[in-house]
Design a protein around this motif. Structure first.
Motif, PDB file in Angstrom:
ATOM      1  N   ILE A  72     -36.037 -13.869  22.226  1.00  0.00           N
ATOM      2  CA  ILE A  72     -36.355 -14.628  21.017  1.00  0.00           C
ATOM      3  C   ILE A  72     -37.868 -14.697  20.821  1.00  0.00           C
ATOM      4  O   ILE A  72     -38.385 -14.503  19.716  1.00  0.00           O
ATOM      5  N   GLY A  73     -38.599 -14.973  21.893  1.00  0.00           N
ATOM      6  CA  GLY A  73     -40.049 -15.081  21.791  1.00  0.00           C
ATOM      7  C   GLY A  73     -40.688 -13.805  21.303  1.00  0.00           C
ATOM      8  O   GLY A  73     -41.546 -13.820  20.410  1.00  0.00           O
ATOM      9  N   PHE A  74     -40.256 -12.672  21.844  1.00  0.00           N
ATOM     10  CA  PHE A  74     -40.874 -11.409  21.458  1.00  0.00           C
ATOM     11  C   PHE A  74     -40.438 -10.969  20.066  1.00  0.00           C
ATOM     12  O   PHE A  74     -41.187 -10.289  19.371  1.00  0.00           O
ATOM     13  N   THR A  75     -39.258 -11.357  19.645  1.00  0.00           N
ATOM     14  CA  THR A  75     -38.854 -11.056  18.276  1.00  0.00           C
ATOM     15  C   THR A  75     -39.670 -11.876  17.284  1.00  0.00           C
ATOM     16  O   THR A  75     -40.066 -11.373  16.228  1.00  0.00           O
ATOM     17  N   VAL A  76     -39.936 -13.126  17.628  1.00  0.00           N
ATOM     18  CA  VAL A  76     -40.776 -13.967  16.770  1.00  0.00           C
ATOM     19  C   VAL A  76     -42.183 -13.380  16.668  1.00  0.00           C
ATOM     20  O   VAL A  76     -42.767 -13.291  15.581  1.00  0.00           O
ATOM     21  N   GLY A  77     -42.746 -12.958  17.792  1.00  0.00           N
ATOM     22  CA  GLY A  77     -44.120 -12.477  17.792  1.00  0.00           C
ATOM     23  C   GLY A  77     -44.300 -11.065  17.270  1.00  0.00           C
ATOM     24  O   GLY A  77     -45.337 -10.749  16.676  1.00  0.00           O
ATOM     25  N   LEU A  78     -43.313 -10.198  17.462  1.00  0.00           N
ATOM     26  CA  LEU A  78     -43.470  -8.785  17.133  1.00  0.00           C
ATOM     27  C   LEU A  78     -42.525  -8.283  16.053  1.00  0.00           C
ATOM     28  O   LEU A  78     -42.685  -7.171  15.559  1.00  0.00           O
ATOM     29  N   GLY A  79     -41.540  -9.086  15.692  1.00  0.00           N
ATOM     30  CA  GLY A  79     -40.552  -8.627  14.717  1.00  0.00           C
ATOM     31  C   GLY A  79     -41.154  -8.303  13.364  1.00  0.00           C
ATOM     32  O   GLY A  79     -40.856  -7.268  12.757  1.00  0.00           O
ATOM     33  N   HIS A  80     -42.034  -9.174  12.861  1.00  0.00           N
ATOM     34  CA  HIS A  80     -42.620  -8.952  11.541  1.00  0.00           C
ATOM     35  C   HIS A  80     -43.460  -7.681  11.514  1.00  0.00           C
ATOM     36  O   HIS A  80     -43.395  -6.898  10.552  1.00  0.00           O
ATOM     37  N   SER A  81     -44.240  -7.458  12.553  1.00  0.00           N
ATOM     38  CA  SER A  81     -45.079  -6.263  12.585  1.00  0.00           C
ATOM     39  C   SER A  81     -44.225  -5.001  12.673  1.00  0.00           C
ATOM     40  O   SER A  81     -44.592  -3.954  12.138  1.00  0.00           O
ATOM     41  N   THR A  82     -43.069  -5.088  13.330  1.00  0.00           N
ATOM     42  CA  THR A  82     -42.171  -3.944  13.396  1.00  0.00           C
ATOM     43  C   THR A  82     -41.615  -3.614  12.018  1.00  0.00           C
ATOM     44  O   THR A  82     -41.557  -2.441  11.622  1.00  0.00           O
ATOM     45  N   VAL A  83     -41.199  -4.643  11.291  1.00  0.00           N
ATOM     46  CA  VAL A  83     -40.683  -4.433   9.932  1.00  0.00           C
ATOM     47  C   VAL A  83     -41.769  -3.845   9.037  1.00  0.00           C
ATOM     48  O   VAL A  83     -41.534  -2.911   8.262  1.00  0.00           O
ATOM     49  N   THR A  84     -42.983  -4.381   9.138  1.00  0.00           N
ATOM     50  CA  THR A  84     -44.098  -3.878   8.332  1.00  0.00           C
ATOM     51  C   THR A  84     -44.420  -2.433   8.674  1.00  0.00           C
ATOM     52  O   THR A  84     -44.678  -1.604   7.792  1.00  0.00           O
ATOM     53  N   TRP A  85     -44.391  -2.111   9.953  1.00  0.00           N
ATOM     54  CA  TRP A  85     -44.646  -0.747  10.426  1.00  0.00           C
ATOM     55  C   TRP A  85     -43.634   0.226   9.836  1.00  0.00           C
ATOM     56  O   TRP A  85     -43.994   1.279   9.305  1.00  0.00           O
ATOM     57  N   ALA A  86     -42.359  -0.126   9.923  1.00  0.00           N
ATOM     58  CA  ALA A  86     -41.317   0.754   9.403  1.00  0.00           C
ATOM     59  C   ALA A  86     -41.363   0.838   7.883  1.00  0.00           C
ATOM     60  O   ALA A  86     -41.188   1.917   7.297  1.00  0.00           O
ATOM     61  N   ASP A  87     -41.612  -0.278   7.223  1.00  0.00           N
ATOM     62  CA  ASP A  87     -41.634  -0.305   5.764  1.00  0.00           C
ATOM     63  C   ASP A  87     -42.733   0.603   5.216  1.00  0.00           C
ATOM     64  O   ASP A  87     -42.513   1.347   4.244  1.00  0.00           O
ATOM     65  N   ALA A  88     -43.910   0.566   5.824  1.00  0.00           N
ATOM     66  CA  ALA A  88     -45.020   1.394   5.342  1.00  0.00           C
ATOM     67  C   ALA A  88     -44.685   2.871   5.454  1.00  0.00           C
ATOM     68  O   ALA A  88     -45.009   3.669   4.553  1.00  0.00           O
ATOM     69  N   ARG A  89     -44.038   3.266   6.520  1.00  0.00           N
ATOM     70  CA  ARG A  89     -43.718   4.672   6.715  1.00  0.00           C
ATOM     71  C   ARG A  89     -42.584   5.155   5.823  1.00  0.00           C
ATOM     72  O   ARG A  89     -42.628   6.266   5.292  1.00  0.00           O
ATOM     73  N   VAL A  90     -41.569   4.317   5.634  1.00  0.00           N
ATOM     74  CA  VAL A  90     -40.474   4.705   4.743  1.00  0.00           C
ATOM     75  C   VAL A  90     -40.967   4.744   3.297  1.00  0.00           C
ATOM     76  O   VAL A  90     -40.593   5.649   2.538  1.00  0.00           O
ATOM     77  N   ALA A  91     -41.804   3.787   2.915  1.00  0.00           N
ATOM     78  CA  ALA A  91     -42.348   3.790   1.552  1.00  0.00           C
ATOM     79  C   ALA A  91     -43.172   5.037   1.300  1.00  0.00           C
ATOM     80  O   ALA A  91     -43.106   5.641   0.221  1.00  0.00           O
ATOM     81  N   HIS A  92     -43.954   5.446   2.282  1.00  0.00           N
ATOM     82  CA  HIS A  92     -44.770   6.655   2.128  1.00  0.00           C
ATOM     83  C   HIS A  92     -43.903   7.913   2.091  1.00  0.00           C
ATOM     84  O   HIS A  92     -44.159   8.837   1.299  1.00  0.00           O
ATOM     85  N   ARG A  93     -42.869   7.938   2.902  1.00  0.00           N
ATOM     86  CA  ARG A  93     -42.041   9.151   3.019  1.00  0.00           C
ATOM     87  C   ARG A  93     -41.092   9.327   1.838  1.00  0.00           C
ATOM     88  O   ARG A  93     -40.892  10.446   1.350  1.00  0.00           O
ATOM     89  N   PHE A  94     -40.531   8.228   1.344  1.00  0.00           N
ATOM     90  CA  PHE A  94     -39.460   8.355   0.357  1.00  0.00           C
ATOM     91  C   PHE A  94     -39.781   7.732  -1.007  1.00  0.00           C
ATOM     92  O   PHE A  94     -39.041   7.961  -1.957  1.00  0.00           O
ATOM     93  N   ALA A  95     -40.842   6.926  -1.096  1.00  0.00           N
ATOM     94  CA  ALA A  95     -41.117   6.240  -2.356  1.00  0.00           C
ATOM     95  C   ALA A  95     -42.511   6.510  -2.887  1.00  0.00           C
ATOM     96  O   ALA A  95     -42.982   5.803  -3.780  1.00  0.00           O
ATOM     97  N   GLY A  96     -43.198   7.507  -2.343  1.00  0.00           N
ATOM     98  CA  GLY A  96     -44.519   7.845  -2.846  1.00  0.00           C
ATOM     99  C   GLY A  96     -45.582   6.815  -2.562  1.00  0.00           C
ATOM    100  O   GLY A  96     -46.613   6.771  -3.238  1.00  0.00           O
ATOM    101  N   GLY A  97     -45.359   5.982  -1.555  1.00  0.00           N
ATOM    102  CA  GLY A  97     -46.346   4.977  -1.200  1.00  0.00           C
ATOM    103  C   GLY A  97     -47.545   5.591  -0.504  1.00  0.00           C
ATOM    104  O   GLY A  97     -47.520   6.754  -0.097  1.00  0.00           O
ATOM    105  N   PRO A  98     -48.605   4.833  -0.347  1.00  0.00           N
ATOM    106  CA  PRO A  98     -49.809   5.354   0.328  1.00  0.00           C
ATOM    107  C   PRO A  98     -49.517   5.626   1.801  1.00  0.00           C
ATOM    108  O   PRO A  98     -48.639   4.996   2.399  1.00  0.00           O
ATOM    109  N   PRO A  99     -50.226   6.560   2.385  1.00  0.00           N
ATOM    110  CA  PRO A  99     -50.018   6.826   3.817  1.00  0.00           C
ATOM    111  C   PRO A  99     -50.411   5.604   4.650  1.00  0.00           C
ATOM    112  O   PRO A  99     -51.325   4.854   4.287  1.00  0.00           O
TER     113      PRO A  99
END
Length: 206
Positions: A72-99
């Motif tokens: 639980i502790g590590f999900t609280v501390g690192l979960g948001h950054s993991t989602v942000t990390w994945a979102d940036a890459r998927v947006a760039h790969r499939f939605a024309g987002g910035p690298p």
């Protein structure tokens, strides 16, 4: 049961993440995708509730309850950054987002970046420590809290290691190569993708 639930929560985290990003970008349903991503914290609520009920029903505290608190502790501390990390890459790969922006590699900027990475890990360990201490108090003097205390010691080591790593970059900043050719070769030698949210050489989640 607790270990199985921890594994189930981890699997569900990645399933919800993949589904949320798929709805958000592939299916062009951003609200549905965001709703799925916002369900992520519910996993920790479920795990916390089940662990508390297990202890309340008289279960002897052991490493499994400690593992739940640490997860639980590590999900609280690192979960948001993991989602942000994945979102940036998927947006760039499939939605024309910035690298995705690569983190700085040299000097004070790198030190600041590493301090931010360390702060997320320290937050994770601190949340885990608080949950473990709450379990110790809940069990009271009559129960065996040895395993919970052992997990607390591990979390203290996580904090110490991250403080040392962050301090090393601040005290001994990595210098940029003077030779532009050497700098280019160093950039090509980077085997893994860097990220401004999760850092280099350290994963987003434990």
């Amino acid at each position: 049961m607790i270990v199985g639930l921890v594994v189930a929560c981890e699997v569900a985290f990645w399933v919800l993440l993949a589904a949320g990003l798929a709805f958000r970008y592939a299916l062009r349903m951003p609200r549905t995708g965001m709703a799925l991503l916002l369900c992520e914290p519910l996993l920790e609520v479920v795990l916390f509730t089940v662990t508390a009920i297990d202890l309340r029903n008289g279960a002897e505290p052991d490493w499994r309850h400690g593992l739940a608190a640490v997860y639980i502790g590590f999900t609280v501390g690192l979960g948001h950054s993991t989602v942000t990390w994945a979102d940036a890459r998927v947006a760039h790969r499939f939605a024309g987002g910035p690298p995705p922006v690569k983190p700085p590699r040299y000097g004070w900027a790198r030190a600041v970046h590493e301090a931010k990475v360390a702060a997320r890990w320290i937050l994770s360990a601190a949340v885990a420590l608080a949950l473990l201490q709450s379990a110790v108090w809940y069990v009271g003097d009559g129960g065996d809290t040895t395993s919970l205390r052992a997990w607390q010691t591990r979390m203290l080591w996580v904090i110490v290691v991250n403080l040392v790593v962050a301090a090393s970059y601040a005290l001994f900043p990595k210098k940029e190569p003077r030779d532009p050719g050497a700098r280019d070769r160093a950039d090509r030698a980077v085997a893994q993708p860097a990220d401004s949210e999760t850092g280099t050489g350290r994963s987003a989640r434990s």
